[in-house]
Scaffold this active site. Structure first.
Site, short mmCIF file in Angstrom:
data_model
loop_
_atom_site.label_atom_id
_atom_site.label_comp_id
_atom_site.label_asym_id
_atom_site.label_seq_id
_atom_site.Cartn_x
_atom_site.Cartn_y
_atom_site.Cartn_z
CD GLU A 1 -1.95 -2.30 1.38
OE1 GLU A 1 -0.81 -2.68 1.74
OE2 GLU A 1 -2.92 -3.09 1.28
CG HIS B 1 -10.49 -5.92 8.26
ND1 HIS B 1 -9.41 -6.56 8.81
CD2 HIS B 1 -10.31 -6.03 6.91
CE1 HIS B 1 -8.64 -7.06 7.85
NE2 HIS B 1 -9.16 -6.74 6.69
C1 LIG Z 1 -2.22 -4.46 4.40
C2 LIG Z 1 -3.33 -5.26 3.87
N1 LIG Z 1 -3.66 -5.11 2.58
C3 LIG Z 1 -4.66 -5.85 2.06
C4 LIG Z 1 -5.36 -6.73 2.83
C5 LIG Z 1 -6.49 -7.53 2.24
N2 LIG Z 1 -6.07 -8.92 2.12
C6 LIG Z 1 -6.39 -9.82 3.06
S1 LIG Z 1 -5.69 -11.30 2.77
C7 LIG Z 1 -4.97 -10.76 1.35
C8 LIG Z 1 -4.14 -11.68 0.53
C9 LIG Z 1 -3.00 -12.23 1.29
O1 LIG Z 1 -2.36 -13.20 0.52
P1 LIG Z 1 -1.28 -14.15 1.16
O2 LIG Z 1 -0.32 -13.35 1.96
O3 LIG Z 1 -0.72 -14.95 0.06
O4 LIG Z 1 -2.05 -15.07 2.19
P2 LIG Z 1 -3.21 -16.14 1.90
O5 LIG Z 1 -4.49 -15.40 2.07
O6 LIG Z 1 -3.01 -16.67 0.54
O7 LIG Z 1 -3.06 -17.17 2.96
C10 LIG Z 1 -5.28 -9.43 1.13
C11 LIG Z 1 -4.82 -8.64 -0.03
C12 LIG Z 1 -5.01 -6.81 4.18
N3 LIG Z 1 -5.66 -7.61 5.03
N4 LIG Z 1 -3.99 -6.09 4.67
#
Ligand SMILES: Cc1ncc(C[n+]2csc(CCOP(=O)(O)OP(=O)(O)O)c2C)c(N)n1
Ligand SMILES: Cc1ncc(C[n+]2csc(CCOP(=O)(O)OP(=O)(O)O)c2C)c(N)n1
Ligand SMILES: [Mg+2]
Ligand SMILES: [Mg+2]
Lengths: 350, 334, 334, 350
Positions: B61, B130
């Protein structure tokens, strides 16, 4: 490289040194305030890199950016006036030492929060790539900045989207008073690029010709579509971090050793060393730049008279800049408000 | 010519129209492209405009917002989507120290036609991390403008206005409004971006809200009408600048003012509104300006507690009732 | 037993004493160790306590603040120094979404004995990016506490109290106060951490300030005395919570209230103070509560403009004079 | 590894699968709300890693943490009650699905802002190192989290100060709907560790035994003072990112291919495959885990009866958890306020 170019580079280095030392004096005399971060010792980086760039390339820098701005072509007058906080400064006295901007010369700002240069550079490069323009973006930053999260995030995006950015780390071994081995898990900064598939190299940043060549070939790769490139320039600052810092955390021997490699001496060593005395140099260990210096003199690319003339010119430029700054009026509050709302145009808000 | 649609669709249409009209407009954010956006706001645009103009980003971000700043310096018109306002805490340096300050620091050399969109507010059991609200933080930043559309029409208008503006603009969209329905009339004359509107005229009390709270205030006004209280409801539509004239005119008429916000009351967005109106209408007020907003706690996950932590139409009506029944009780922080 | 010293020395002494008394206290931040701290606050501690307890960090504000949060989870007492408040924009997720919310989200399982110190305010020609104020942002965060010491004595007291507390506490120190002198009496009974104090009693108007502005308010009161106006000066000492009782008692006596802040007036820290007091003292006020704070622009580098952008003792006195001379002019945003 | 351990691991995997599928059902029925991120497909990682850890080690996780919490020993009852938002949840209904905490079991939280786990883990490790305690900190995160600035900042500090952290990347190839090659400049996540001198390895995260072994030896190195270690666990989630996501951005063939490598089948493949049918498996390409599975059966470490018994036990545990959650009362506002001020004690503020 031709004689003309070489002279221009030497002149810029002399101007850089002289401008900065004068700024220090004006600071001491109270004409400049705030944080003032000076560049002596690192001139080879700014001069080598920016002489290798096109004027259509974009430049993004930090709070230690006077010399980048100067070499980029912003008149010494308008930079000095900005340091004085005057109306004729390149930012009308609103930005000051750490925030030089020049739209026309594509000098996209001095940023004072460490790490901001990365995303700005990537944004410029994104726009450039999207419009399929041939320009590259040159992003300057220090060894300390490499530990900021934006470094990582931005390098990843630059590599992922194959953006035309040249990342130039000015590794002067210190983050204010913290030496690199105490702030970074790897002291070879260029190794940080490996996690992003970005080609990276360590360059002797005290050697202006080496800096020039490395930049030139990196920019060429970028223009050929190879994506971002990374150059670590090993260099040293002779002064403290800013005017508020005496630099006492550094061993005196270290400062001396680097003074021996003063980038200015590359081309004028025998004539008139600015920092180290001739004896100091003689008693020095291996000086990586002697080779170049001798090479240049052997090729008779410059002589003592020419250097003397250059110095006079440079002194005059700086004197004139201070004079100009001194005479420039203070900006008024209406100018501050105009700067803030510069983009509002005819827009009706309410 | 009005057409019924969801709030998210109005935003989508605004983006689509502006992108079609001006190829310097581009979108970037997490999952805005292939996936179509977490709240479907960018749906279909990736297919239409391609990956360079609808760019899926890594979870970075701070830097992709900064990327928007960099691109805006050379006349691109980036529309950054921060997936939710909660993640904007990571992008505040880019917004506050860069986007808002560069035009000024450069002495007026650089435009900043940047839009940063962020869904926010208290939705449904998303828990404390959130349910962050950020309006108070952004309001204090000179150089920024903030739009808070509550309706389908405003979502469309304000996003289009934001994209066309040369100043950095934050769009605070409410997660619970994306799937609310309303009318969009593309032919209507646009209201200026930061003008407040009187959503419902009334005589006895002025209720000022924004975003989802403006809609709840309207519901509250309907409840109040049943008990014979005529409430005027103002939707601020913008938090920076604020249209004081509309607010003051109303309070001068009703002599009572209730400010409703989803922000925590202490130092929330409503503090500015209340402080300013208490000052400007000092001689007109029959009772103190009161604020009604969120409880001073992080948002609980548990549903009943979550509901109890922010205003509802009923609680707004109740606060208004107490306010018009002089003298009001002290300290109403729901 | 009072001793004269600089404000930075009082902070240094507080750190030294607490570190000596409790080995779970440790300091981390940029150049806090070998270098001794940008403002000398941590001078000498590295030599005394070693690198693990006085840790020089990389430039990684987001993560070293988060490191403090992690360590606090297991009963360490980290004192994080963010070199200046301007860099705290990079650490807000750690402060707001982690430190302030974990005790709550965990259902009360985890303490958060974290102190985050940050020098801030408008100093001398540091320009827009280095003159950021952040109090308004932090005030709106449930779960945080904020101390704003203006004097040598308070610097010492409040830092010690903060280190001993189990809650996350932000210390906003003012860059221009570090080298101000004052008396420290280690034997005096401590004032509770968040209690406001009347720095100067008066009858005609209450001037409320905090940090450096509280000192300027005292100077202003001296100027006002010359023109026959008796001003009562309150130093809030804390911005979260705020000691309302002390403020209300004063306004009930003087019937006039001027709130002074270095934050930009629009949605600044003073908005909460003004909104609350306008409400709580509605029936006691002879004139509207007014705010006097920074102009709504980023801080200019130029010295005259910089001075003109924030309150001075003279401008405070002038605002107070206008306020007691009823009816006051509208809209005083210096 | 002994029979007892193996059975415990299988049981945990079965429990994990069953718990998560039940949570999905309860969500659909409206008993759970908010964002619900489930773990099916990735069980081998949590089970392999946490069985190799000591109970004195600390665990830090994300919003996809139910299974880490379960395997760590938080009773299914108290997790399910938390998902229901009830008073007997491990966080009294204040945290919910994304914020499980258990002080006693050193489960240091589920963090919902991507990237927060890194500094928390480093802080725990700092405290541990400072006190010279033998514990390690296990930090879970996804492939998408690797692009967050805190990853970079935290890994640098962990390496610089030689802290006892095991970084465990659950590389399921997706950041919500964005596949790894579209979010990261390098698809081999472990390569990111090279910029910090942190030893890193890619592990087949569908193979619980391999995960166990790799974790065990990494933890051993950490305890010997080798500093942070990095393990990339290649894995896959069978479901969408959260209950709000159908996962339509993934090719069906990809989902099927990974189902064939279902970690549960390592130990019970022939008996009763949970996901892919026997035919599917037969028609599958190379299955990296068949070898293990056959090995285990050949060694007669488990039989069909035992598996059946385990399943019944697991179902009962989950049923009981739901029952418990359903009967647990809603927390009151006074409990919320008490949680907020949990640390105030006798402190007089004003
Ligand atoms: C700083 C931030 N940006 C965006 C999000 C929204 N978000 C939640 S999970 C996610 C994807 C995360 O992917 P990964 O790290 O690969 O973990 P996975 O969900 O695949 O276990 C996003 C973009 C968030 N929670 N925090
Ligand atoms: C985010 C942030 N943190 C801290 C600072 C204070 N600061 C200014 S310069 C500096 C050191 C930067 O070191 P380096 O990147 O090596 O650049 P150099 O000054 O050596 O050229 C620090 C810590 C800052 N400006 N921004
Ligand atoms: Mg450096
Ligand atoms: Mg993933």
């Amino acid at each position: 490289m031709d004689r003309f170019m070489l002279h221009a580079m030497l002149q810029d280095m002399l101007l850089a040194r002289s401008f900065e030392e004068r700024a220090a004096r004006e600071y001491t005399e109270g004409n400049i305030a705030g944080f003032l971060h000076l560049y002596p010792g690192e001139e080879a980086v700014a001069v080598g890199v920016l002489h290798a760039a096109e004027s259509s390339d974009y430049v993004v820098s930090t709070y230690r950016e006077h010399v980048h701005a100067l070499v980029r072509g912003i008149p010494a007058r308008s930079i000095m006036a900005e340091l004085f906080g005057r109306r004729d400064g390149c930012c009308r006295g609103m930005g000051g030492s750490m925030h030089l901007f020049d739209r026309e010369r594509r000098f996209m700002g001095g940023y004072a929060i460490v790490g901001e240069t990365f995303p700005v550079a990537v944004g410029l490069a994104y726009a450039t790539a999207m419009r399929s323009q041939p320009e590259a973006v040159i992003c300057f930053f220090g060894d300390g900045a490499v530990n900021q999260g934006t470094f990582h995030e931005s390098l990843n995006m630059a590599a992922l989207w194959n953006l035309p950015v040249l990342f130039v780390c000015e590794n002067n071994h210190y983050q204010i008073g913290t030496e690199i081995h105490r702030h970074s898990a790897v002291s070879d900064v260029f190794k940080r690029a490996c996690g992003y598939r970005i080609p990276a190299e360590k360059i002797n940043g005290m050697d202006v010709l080496r800096v020039y060549e490395a930049t030139q070939s990196a920019l060429q790769r970028i223009r050929e579509g190879a994506g971002p490139q990374f150059l670590e320039m090993e260099t040293y600052r002779f002064r403290g971090h800013s005017m508020a810092d005496a630099g006492n955390y550094r061993p005196q021997v270290e400062v001396e050793a680097y003074r021996r490699m003063d980038p200015l001496s590359i081309v004028e060593k025998a004539e008139q060393p600015l920092y180290p005395s001739a004896e100091n140099i003689a008693s020095a260990g291996p000086d990586t730049i002697n080779g170049f210096s001798e090479h240049l003199r052997a090729e008779q690319l410059i002589n003592a008279d020419e250097i003397e003339q250059m110095k006079q010119q440079v002194e005059q430029t700086v004197e004139d800049a201070v004079d100009f700054a001194r005479r420039s009026p203070e900006p008024g509050m209406e100018e501050a408000l105009a700067a803030l709302d510069c983009n509002r145009g005819q827009e009706v808000l309410i | 010519m009005a057409q019924e649609m969801f709030y998210y669709q109005a935003l989508n249409r605004a983006l689509d129209e502006e992108m079609a009209a001006d190829d310097s407009v581009f979108i970037l954010g997490e999952d805005v492209g292939l996936y179509g956006g977490s709240y479907r706001v960018t749906e279909g645009l990736y297919a239409r405009y391609g990956e360079w103009r609808v760019r899926d980003t890594p979870i970075s971000e701070g830097s992709f917002t900064g990327l928007g700043v960099g691109a805006a310096l050379i006349d691109m018109r980036p529309v950054v989507e921060i997936m939710t306002v909660n993640f904007a805490l990571l992008a505040l340096d880019a917004i506050i120290n860069m986007a808002a300050k560069i035009p000024f620091m450069s002495g007026g050399q650089f435009p900043m036609p940047l839009v940063v969109r962020m869904p926010g507010g208290v939705a449904r059991q998303l828990a404390a991390q959130h349910s962050q609200r950020l309006e108070h933080t952004l309001m204090n930043v000179p150089g920024l403008r903030i739009a808070v559309p509550a309706t389908v029409q405003d979502a469309w208008w304000q996003l289009k206005q934001a994209i066309r503006s040369e100043e950095p603009i934050i769009m605070l969209e409410h997660e619970l409004l994306y799937f609310s329905k309303g009318e969009l009339d593309e032919t209507a004359d646009a209201i200026p971006m930061h003008r407040a509107v009187v959503r419902r005229p009334g005589e006895d009390i002025t209720i000022i809200g924004y975003s989802r709270m403006a809609l709840l205030a309207e519901e509250a006004a309907a409840l109040l009408a049943e008990s014979g209280i005529s409430a005027e409801v103002i939707d601020l539509r913008s938090l920076r600048p604020i249209d004081w004239a509309t607010c003051i005119a109303s309070v001068q008429k009703t002599h009572h003012c209730l400010v409703v916000e989803e922000d925590c009351v202490f130092a929330g967005a409503g503090a500015e509104v209340a402080a300013k109106l208490a000052e400007a209408c000092f001689y007109e007020l029959d009772a103190p300006v009161q604020r009604h907003g969120a409880l001073d706690i992080p948002t609980p996950y548990n549903r009943s507690l979550e509901i109890a932590s922010i205003p509802t139409a009923e609680s707004i009506a109740e606060a208004a009732r107490r306010l018009v029944a002089e003298p009001p009780a002290a300290g109403d922080e729901k």
